[in-house]
Design a protein around this motif. Structure first.
Motif, short mmCIF file in Angstrom:
data_model
loop_
_atom_site.label_atom_id
_atom_site.label_comp_id
_atom_site.label_asym_id
_atom_site.label_seq_id
_atom_site.Cartn_x
_atom_site.Cartn_y
_atom_site.Cartn_z
N LEU A 95 0.84 -1.20 0.00
CA LEU A 95 0.00 0.00 0.00
C LEU A 95 0.88 1.25 0.00
N SER A 96 0.62 2.16 -0.96
CA SER A 96 1.40 3.39 -1.04
C SER A 96 0.46 4.59 -1.18
N GLU A 97 0.98 5.76 -0.92
CA GLU A 97 0.17 6.98 -1.00
C GLU A 97 -0.33 7.20 -2.43
N SER A 98 0.53 6.95 -3.41
CA SER A 98 0.12 7.13 -4.81
C SER A 98 -1.00 6.18 -5.17
N SER A 99 -0.93 4.94 -4.66
CA SER A 99 -1.98 3.96 -4.91
C SER A 99 -3.29 4.42 -4.28
N PHE A 100 -3.23 4.97 -3.07
CA PHE A 100 -4.44 5.43 -2.40
C PHE A 100 -5.06 6.63 -3.10
N GLU A 101 -4.25 7.48 -3.68
CA GLU A 101 -4.77 8.63 -4.41
C GLU A 101 -5.60 8.17 -5.61
N ILE A 102 -5.08 7.16 -6.33
CA ILE A 102 -5.84 6.61 -7.47
C ILE A 102 -7.12 5.96 -6.97
N MET A 103 -7.04 5.23 -5.86
CA MET A 103 -8.22 4.58 -5.30
C MET A 103 -9.28 5.62 -4.93
N LYS A 104 -8.87 6.70 -4.30
CA LYS A 104 -9.82 7.74 -3.89
C LYS A 104 -10.52 8.33 -5.11
N GLY A 105 -9.76 8.56 -6.20
CA GLY A 105 -10.37 9.11 -7.40
C GLY A 105 -11.39 8.18 -8.01
N LYS A 106 -11.10 6.87 -8.01
CA LYS A 106 -12.05 5.90 -8.56
C LYS A 106 -13.31 5.82 -7.71
N LEU A 107 -13.15 5.85 -6.40
CA LEU A 107 -14.32 5.78 -5.52
C LEU A 107 -15.20 7.01 -5.68
N GLN A 108 -14.59 8.17 -5.85
CA GLN A 108 -15.36 9.40 -6.04
C GLN A 108 -16.17 9.36 -7.33
N ASN A 109 -15.71 8.58 -8.30
CA ASN A 109 -16.39 8.48 -9.59
C ASN A 109 -17.15 7.16 -9.73
N ASP A 110 -17.39 6.47 -8.60
CA ASP A 110 -18.16 5.21 -8.58
C ASP A 110 -17.59 4.16 -9.53
N LYS A 111 -16.29 4.03 -9.53
CA LYS A 111 -15.64 3.01 -10.36
C LYS A 111 -15.08 1.89 -9.48
N ILE A 112 -14.95 0.71 -10.09
CA ILE A 112 -14.37 -0.42 -9.37
C ILE A 112 -12.87 -0.20 -9.20
N ASP A 113 -12.37 -0.42 -8.00
CA ASP A 113 -10.93 -0.37 -7.75
C ASP A 113 -10.45 -1.77 -7.39
N ASN A 114 -9.57 -2.33 -8.21
CA ASN A 114 -9.16 -3.72 -8.03
C ASN A 114 -8.32 -3.94 -6.78
N VAL A 115 -7.53 -2.95 -6.38
CA VAL A 115 -6.77 -3.10 -5.14
C VAL A 115 -7.71 -3.21 -3.95
N LEU A 116 -8.73 -2.35 -3.92
CA LEU A 116 -9.71 -2.41 -2.84
C LEU A 116 -10.50 -3.71 -2.92
N LEU A 117 -10.78 -4.19 -4.14
CA LEU A 117 -11.48 -5.46 -4.31
C LEU A 117 -10.67 -6.60 -3.70
N GLU A 118 -9.35 -6.62 -3.94
CA GLU A 118 -8.48 -7.65 -3.36
C GLU A 118 -8.52 -7.60 -1.84
N ILE A 119 -8.50 -6.39 -1.29
CA ILE A 119 -8.50 -6.23 0.17
C ILE A 119 -9.82 -6.73 0.77
N GLU A 120 -10.93 -6.35 0.13
CA GLU A 120 -12.24 -6.79 0.62
C GLU A 120 -12.35 -8.31 0.61
#
Length: 494
Positions: A95-120
């Protein structure tokens, strides 16, 4: 995909799936990361972790999953990486800050984030006690700054509602659950400490992986020892039987130890020297050891029990007939042959004679000895020892040696504990004359040499002085070359 993503996978499709890298459907460790931001770190981590785990787990069972290595082109990667996650014992999330920034952008736009999917999905499997999860917080370096900035993600999604379109679960709740698990910081430019921490977690939480490998090794060692013991026992029985049915050549009266050993005892030699005459291997000198204790002593890595200090007797093993015998020798009272033992004994066959010189226990003996003619070996006739004086200043122990035509080259060596030399001596077996040869650049002892068909001498290893051992050094020189006969360089000169 819904909350039952893994259970809903097309089982008929993935049942026969095998990882492209490890040819296995199961992995020891699954590496979860984001390709856009952490691909380099993930590759280094996967290689280093798999290397360390192979020291503890059989290679056939040690598989660290990385999507770029394990998934083949054209495969349904989302299905298969989730399947690989499900079939792993340990899941590591980078987990890195750059990865979390991309994740936050996808969540704000209601898109699937595969890293978050793996964690869930990983957290669901952890609840079922199917996997061990290890979060890794990857730090970063700012442009032009050499100081590592650690990534502290614990409140990254707090204060706002970031729902994942797949699970309809708030990302903050997911990460609060993840951060209850002990995580570790990682320096992307120095991943080794973090890899070692992950290995320690695996050893603590997955002991069955390590213990099963240990048990397999122990079982193999026990079976191997039993087989070797049986084979050695059979050989000893056969040799003793042969000893009873065949005449054994007695030792001459001047070299009998007390008590006189049987051939089976004679065969147990400590620090002998080998050479060959046609299809006969000659064993020169060495010390007699206690044959009954030798196997156990070797297994413990200890020196054998010496029955007599050393011997001048020569054994012969006929390769064609696969038989041992003791060479009959004749020794006159005016030509006593001292026993030979230890390192650096010269034993070379030149023509029809065996030439013997030096040895650890022969530092005061300035003679070279010949035994021949060797063609009498085939008829079992006695061979004659003769001796010839060597120069008083030649060292006679732990030297290297080669034969070229009818001459023996004795290279380096030592005359005492700290008396190292770089001198080469050459003995002409036809004229029985000694002469000095080339000098090595440095003194050298206890090294090994050989010679090629074109007369080039090669040497390796040894000691340069009492405190400095030589390693990874190839020495060479061609006999007859000028101005030096031996060059000490890293590659042959033209």
């Amino acid at each position: 995909m819904g909350s039952n993503d893994i259970e809903a996978l097309d089982q008929a499709t993935i049942k026969e799936w095998r990882c492209g890298q490890h040819k296995s459907s199961k992995h020891t460790v699954f590496t979860g990361y984001r390709q856009e931001t952490d691909q380099r770190t993930a590759k280094l981590f996967q290689l280093s972790l798999e290397k360390e785990l192979k020291k503890l787990i059989p290679e056939s069972h040690c598989c660290v999953f990385l999507d770029t290595l394990c998934l083949r082109g054209g495969e349904d990667w989302k299905n298969f990486f989730l399947h690989a996650l499900q079939q792993s014992r340990v899941v590591v999330y980078l987990l890195s800050e750059s990865s979390f920034e991309i994740m936050k952008g996808k969540l704000q736009n209601d898109k699937i984030d595969n890293v978050l999917l793996e964690i869930e999905e990983g957290l669901k499997l952890r609840v079922l006690q199917k996997i061990v999860i290890i979060p890794i917080f990857v730090g970063s370096y700012s442009l032009g700054v050499k100081t590592l900035s650690k990534f502290v993600p614990f409140n990254y999604f707090s204060g706002e509602s970031f729902k994942h379109v797949v699970s309809n679960k708030n990302a903050n709740d997911t990460f609060q659950e993840l951060f209850k698990i002990q995580g570790y910081d990682m320096d992307p430019d120095n991943i080794v400490p973090t890899v070692n921490q992950v290995v320690n977690v695996i050893k603590e939480q997955c002991p069955d992986l390590i213990h099963s490998n240990w048990l397999k090794k122990m079982l193999f060692a026990v079976i191997f020892f039993i087989v070797i013991s049986i084979v050695v026992s059979i050989i000893i029985i056969e040799v003793k039987s042969s000893n009873q049915n065949n005449e054994i050549n007695p030792l001459s009266s001047t070299e009998k130890p007390s008590p006189t050993p049987s051939l089976i005892d004679v065969l147990y030699r400590y620090k002998p020297t080998l050479t060959a005459y046609h299809d006969v291997i000659l064993v020169v000198g060495g010390s007699y050891v206690d044959s009954s204790s030798q196997i156990a002593l070797d297994a413990l890595g200890k020196d054998p029990v010496v029955v007599s200090d050393s011997t001048s007797s020569v054994l012969a093993f006929n390769i064609s007939e696969k038989s041992w015998s003791q060479v009959k020798t004749t020794i006159s009272s005016s030509v006593p042959v001292p026993p030979r033992s230890g390192a650096g004994v010269v034993a070379q066959v030149v023509g029809e004679n065996l030439w013997v010189f030096g040895g650890d226990n022969n530092q005061n003996d300035q003679h070279i000895y010949s035994l021949g003619p060797l063609n009498r070996l085939r008829n079992g006739n006695s061979l004659q020892w003769n001796r010839f004086t060597a120069p008083s200043d030649i060292v006679n122990t732990r030297a290297a040696n080669v034969v070229w035509q009818d001459e023996i080259y004795i290279i380096g060596g030592q005359g005492g504990p700290l008396q190292f030399t770089n001198q080469t001596w050459i003995f002409n077996t036809s004229s029985k004359v000694w002469r000095k040869g080339f000098q090595l650049v440095n003194s050298r002892t206890s090294f090994t040499t050989t010679i090629s068909p074109n007369g080039t001498i090669f040497g390796f290893g040894g000691w340069q002085n009492a405190l400095q051992i030589v390693s990874n050094t190839t020495l060479f020189g061609k006999i007859g070359s000028t101005p030096k006969e031996l060059n000490f360089t890293s590659s042959p000169s033209s």
